[in-house]
Structure formats: C-alpha cells, structure tokens
Design an enzyme around this catalytic site. Structure first.
Site, PDB file in Angstrom:
ATOM      1  N   ASN A 154       0.804  -1.238   0.000  1.00  0.00           N
ATOM      2  CA  ASN A 154       0.000   0.000   0.000  1.00  0.00           C
ATOM      3  C   ASN A 154       0.832   1.282   0.000  1.00  0.00           C
ATOM      4  O   ASN A 154       0.414   2.279  -0.562  1.00  0.00           O
ATOM      5  CB  ASN A 154      -1.003  -0.009   1.156  1.00  0.00           C
ATOM      6  CG  ASN A 154      -0.350  -0.191   2.492  1.00  0.00           C
ATOM      7  OD1 ASN A 154       0.815  -0.578   2.580  1.00  0.00           O
ATOM      8  ND2 ASN A 154      -1.086   0.079   3.546  1.00  0.00           N
ATOM      9  N   GLU A 251       4.779  -4.892  11.791  1.00  0.00           N
ATOM     10  CA  GLU A 251       3.724  -3.890  11.560  1.00  0.00           C
ATOM     11  C   GLU A 251       2.618  -4.591  10.801  1.00  0.00           C
ATOM     12  O   GLU A 251       2.721  -4.780   9.594  1.00  0.00           O
ATOM     13  CB  GLU A 251       4.279  -2.721  10.736  1.00  0.00           C
ATOM     14  CG  GLU A 251       5.265  -1.847  11.477  1.00  0.00           C
ATOM     15  CD  GLU A 251       4.615  -1.073  12.607  1.00  0.00           C
ATOM     16  OE1 GLU A 251       3.370  -1.081  12.734  1.00  0.00           O
ATOM     17  OE2 GLU A 251       5.350  -0.453  13.385  1.00  0.00           O
ATOM     18  N   CYS A 285      -3.474   0.191   6.949  1.00  0.00           N
ATOM     19  CA  CYS A 285      -3.545  -0.728   8.087  1.00  0.00           C
ATOM     20  C   CYS A 285      -4.228  -0.138   9.306  1.00  0.00           C
ATOM     21  O   CYS A 285      -4.907  -0.820  10.053  1.00  0.00           O
ATOM     22  CB  CYS A 285      -2.132  -1.146   8.461  1.00  0.00           C
ATOM     23  SG  CYS A 285      -1.037   0.274   8.651  1.00  0.00           S
ATOM     24  N   GLU A 459       7.765   1.762  14.831  1.00  0.00           N
ATOM     25  CA  GLU A 459       8.513   2.474  13.802  1.00  0.00           C
ATOM     26  C   GLU A 459       8.448   3.958  14.135  1.00  0.00           C
ATOM     27  O   GLU A 459       7.622   4.410  14.931  1.00  0.00           O
ATOM     28  CB  GLU A 459       7.911   2.200  12.418  1.00  0.00           C
ATOM     29  CG  GLU A 459       8.058   0.738  12.029  1.00  0.00           C
ATOM     30  CD  GLU A 459       7.913   0.457  10.545  1.00  0.00           C
ATOM     31  OE1 GLU A 459       6.839   0.746   9.995  1.00  0.00           O
ATOM     32  OE2 GLU A 459       8.882  -0.055   9.945  1.00  0.00           O
TER      33      GLU A 459
END
Ligand code: NAD
Length: 485
Positions: A154, A251, A285, A459
């Site tokens: 994405n 993630e 997400c 992150e």
C-alpha cells in the site's frame, strides 16, 4: 514523468541494477487500467546471496563512520527525494493506483521526512555512563548488523524509507524485499541513497514473493527482520525469525475502532471517518473501519456522511482532481467484493456504494454499511478496502468494551468535544497509535505500531532506535579483582 516505468533491472544490489531472468516473472499491472506496465523477475537464490553478501560487506564499513557522517548521507537523500517528489509520486501512482492527489503529499514526502528525521538524530545516538562508586559502567549503542525489511503493497516508498532510515542511522545495512504487487518504488529509494553517498551494498532491493522473503528471514547472516504485512504473514515471519533468535518489528493489520460521541463536531467526525476509511481506497492498516456512533446522532452522522461521499472524485489517478482511485489489484478488489457480499448477506444495511465501477481497472465505490453488529464478518475481519462499518452504542463504557473486543490493536480514535472524556476513553482503548478529534496522522516524530495481534515494536520517532540497535555494557573495575580463591 522523467522515469521509465520499466526499471533497468529487477533488483538493486551493491549500488547497481541487477537482472536475472531465471527468476519467476513479476508483472506490474497499472490498477487504473489493468494494463501491464513493466515486467520484473523474482530473485533467484544467487541474487539473494549477492544481496546479503553485499550488505554484510557494506555494513562493516558503514558502522566505522561517525554517526554524523552517516546522518549526512540520509539528510542528503531526504533532500533529493523531496526535489524529485513529483516524479516519485507519479511512479508511486503507477505502482499502486493511488491518486496523484495523495501520492504528491503522502509518499516520497513521508519517506523524506523519515530520512531527514533519522539523519538528524544519528549524531545524538549515544550510550551512557553509569557511576558505581569507584567503578563504572559505560554503554555503547551498537548496530544489529544486516537487517531485512519486507514491505506491503500500500505504501511502497514510505515503507522502504520508514525501515531504511532508522536502520541505516544506527549503522546497519539492509536488504529490502518489496511486495511483489508494487515492486517499483523501493528501487528508486535505493538509487537515491547511492546518489546521496551511501556505500554500495548498504541498501539493496530484491524482488520476489513469500519464498524470497522466507529465504532472507532464515539466513544466519541476518540479525533483524522488520515486516509490514498481514497478521497471518506476521505469524509465519515472526516464528521463522524466532528460530534464529533474530530481532523483529512486526507492523501488521488492524480492525481499528473510531468512537463518535453525541457531543462531537459532526463535520470533523465525518472527515475523520472519510480519511480513516477511504484514503488510499481504504488500503491502510490503521484505518478506523469500525465506526461506533452514539445512538442519538447516528442518522444525522450517516446523512452528513452520505452527502460528503457524493463529493468523491473517482477517476484517473493521474488527474490531480481525482480523490478516489482503484484498488491495488484485481485480487484485492475481488477479496473486498466478497466482504461486501457477506455484509449484505449477514444483514448489515448498505447505506451507499457496494458496487464495482463500470470502467477499466479495479474500481470499487466507497461503501458504507450501517446497523452493523459486533458478530458480523465485516466488523471482525480486516477488509483492507473502502468499506466502512457503522455500529451504534448507548454508553461510554459499552463503546470502550466493544471497541476493545478484537484480536487487533493497531489504532483507535475518539471524537468528542469533552476533552476529559477524550483522554479518559483513549486511556482505556488497547491500541498503539491513537487519535483525539483526528484520524490517521502519522508524523515521523510519533511512535507508530500496534499491540495484540497488530504487531510488536515501533517504527518512527526516537522509539524506533531501540528496535534498530543494541546496547553493549562495559564494566570497568578501577581497583583489584577480589576472587574467593
Ligand atoms: P502480506 O502479508 O500478504 O505480504 C506482506 C509481505 O510479506 C510481502 O512482501 C510478501 O511477499 C511477504 N511475505 C509473504 N509470505 C512471506 C513469508 N512466509 N516470509 C517472508 N515474507 C513473506 O500483506 P500485503 O497483502 O502485502 O499487505 C496488506 C497487509 O499489510 C494488511 O494486513 C495491512 O494491514 C498490513 N499493513 C500493515 C501496516 C502497518 O504498518 N501496521 C502498514 C501497511 C500494511
């Protein structure tokens, strides 16, 4: 655009493009037309070997530089990326199908933010001095070594940069495997890093499906694996990494809640719900796909939302006026259509959308379901498409309990004009990245990541540093050693 869509080679290793046509074909399909725009090849074992060997060599040299020198390379890469934002955005649009209106502000820009942030941070990464009377301990922040990044489809530029920037700032080298659906953009990140002065082999890109990812994850030279992907893939990759006792960042996906209380500003809540469900055609997400609306304002919220959705400009992603583009692939579109059918079959009320558009490419309408209940498939499973589920609730306590009743925990948002309620509710929601009267902001300065099945590690921000480095502690005795015999 000045870039050729077909890259000079499928992989980028040791500072140059490399090809090996023995690898399986990876067709690159432009989502807005369904046409093949490039053909790449998956990495063969020889390519994987070349990439890991190059990374190992480069890492040893890179780690010897002063952190300030390392930072300078990243900062320079950030500047190049920003200068080329337009061309990089067009390429991102070809790779993903996301509208240029979005890619111009969300992809290379966010990638260069990460390079700039970690470039700036590099020189201040230090250990500490711990006094123990006469003796003392000092700590050294060391790189992990060769790291592997594996991306989802994405945000191909952003994902590559969010992993490379902190990894390289800490003195690591990286082999990055983009998603086979969007293999183009990470190659440009690699080119730009070379141009900015990164040594050959420091950031390598190899293409391929899951098997190539698995080969990288299990290689004994690899110290850390950072995956952005779905929860089922995360499970496999985490398990494989655990076998080699490797560091991981995961993630993964989500089914995040957005709580709209009856005192919320309806336009802001509607705007948040639109951003959190339809930006990038819903392929994000952290999306707030379970929109819990307090009963008293439910119909007003839905009416306002339906009105605003009429303003979506669906069309050619390369036209800057377009605000809603296709799904990334036919496969993803079909998956999402399956969820829409299930929503209807299980009794949710289709308020708007639900259909494929009668045109080339993989276009679905922005879709809103109301009267969704917690047990419905569309309220439980990650859809990863433009499908919003609106659920209603009576009390704050009930909304919190239902919002938390998911195996995921990536994001959560609350819309209310009662500030104490905003903080009180967020304090009880089990999610890593949260929002009050906003949704889906992801500045590099803030930690990003999930709890529960949405992942491990963080992150971005200073928090990422702990996931890309390790501490060596050194005890220094100033006097004699006293041994019992
Ligand atoms: P995916 O899990 O199918 O694939 C992710 C990557 O893993 C791909 O590069 C794939 O080739 C690779 N892979 C697959 N099997 C592997 C294996 N056994 N070993 C090593 N690598 C393997 O995900 P996707 O469909 O590309 O992306 C969508 C998913 O990603 C969604 O679930 C979404 O929520 C998640 N996502 C999470 C974040 C986040 O930051 N939390 C961001 C974007 C997307």
């Amino acid at each position: 655009m000045t870039y050729d869509i077909q890259p000079a080679g499928s992989h980028y290793i040791d500072g140059a493009y490399v090809e090996d046509t023995a690898g399986a074909e990876i067709p690159v399909i432009y989502a807005a037309t369904g046409a093949r725009i490039a053909t790449l090849h998956a990495a063969t074992p020889a390519i994987v070997e070349q990439a890991l060997a190059a990374a190992e060599r480069a890492q040893a040299e890179w780690a010897k530089l002063s952190p300030r020198e390392r930072g300078r390379v990243l900062t320079r890469a950030a500047a190049i990326m920003r200068e080329r934002n337009h061309d990089l955005s067009v390429l991102e649009t070809y790779d993903t199908g996301k509208p240029l209106q979005e890619t111009l502000v969300a992809d290379a820009t966010s990638g260069s933010d990460a390079l700039e942030y970690f470039g700036g941070l590099a020189a201040s990464l230090t250990g500490e001095h711990i006094p123990l009377g006469e003796d003392w301990v000092y700590t050294i922040r060391e790189p992990l070594g060769v790291c592997v990044g594996i991306g989802a489809w994405n945000y191909p530029t952003q994902i590559a940069c969010w992993k490379a920037a902190p990894a390289l700032a800490c003195g690591n080298a990286m082999v990055f495997k983009p998603s086979e659906t969007t293999p183009l953009c990470a190659l440009k990140v690699a080119e730009i890093l070379t141009e900015a002065g990164a040594p050959a082999g420091l950031f390598n890109v190899v293409q391929g499906m899951g098997e190539v990812g698995a080969a990288l994850v299990t290689d004994p030279r690899v110290a850390k694996v950072s995956l952005t992907g779905s929860m089922p893939t995360g499970r496999k990759v985490y398990a494989a990494a655990a076998d080699g006792m490797k560091h991981v960042t995961m993630e993964l996906g989500g089914k995040s809640p957005m709580l709209v209380f009856d005192d919320a500003d309806l336009d802001n809540a509607g705007g948040g719900a639109i951003l959190g469900n339809f930006y990038s055609s819903g392929q994000i997400c952290s999306n707030g796909t379970r929109v819990f609306v307090q009963k008293g304002i439910k119909e007003a919220f839905l009416a306002r939302l339906s009105e605003r959705l009429k303003g979506a400009v669906i069309g050619d992603p390369l036209d800057e006026a377009t605000s809603f583009g296709p799904m990334v692939s036919e496969r993803q579109m079909t998956l999402v259509q399956g969820f829409i059918e299930k929503g209807i079959a299980e009794g949710a009320r289709l308020v708007t959308g639900g259909k494929r558009l009668d045109r080339d490419g993989w276009y679905l309408e922005p879709t809103v379901f109301a009267d969704v209940t917690d047990d419905m498939t569309i309220a439980r499973e990650e859809i990863f498409g433009p499908v919003m589920s609106v659920l209603d609730f009576d009390t704050e306590e009930e909304a919190i309990a239902r919002a938390n009743a998911t195996e995921y925990g990536l994001s959560a948002g609350v819309f209310t004009s009662d500030l104490s309620r905003g903080h009180r509710v967020i304090g009880q929601l089990r999610a890593g990245s949260c929002f009050i009267n906003s949704y889906n902001d992801a500045p590099v300065e803030a930690p990003f990541g999930g709890v529960k099945m949405s992942g491990v590690g963080r992150e971005n921000s200073k928090a990422a540093i702990d996931h890309w480095s390790q501490m060596k502690s050194v005890y220094v005795r100033m006097g004699d050693v006293e041994a019992p015999f």
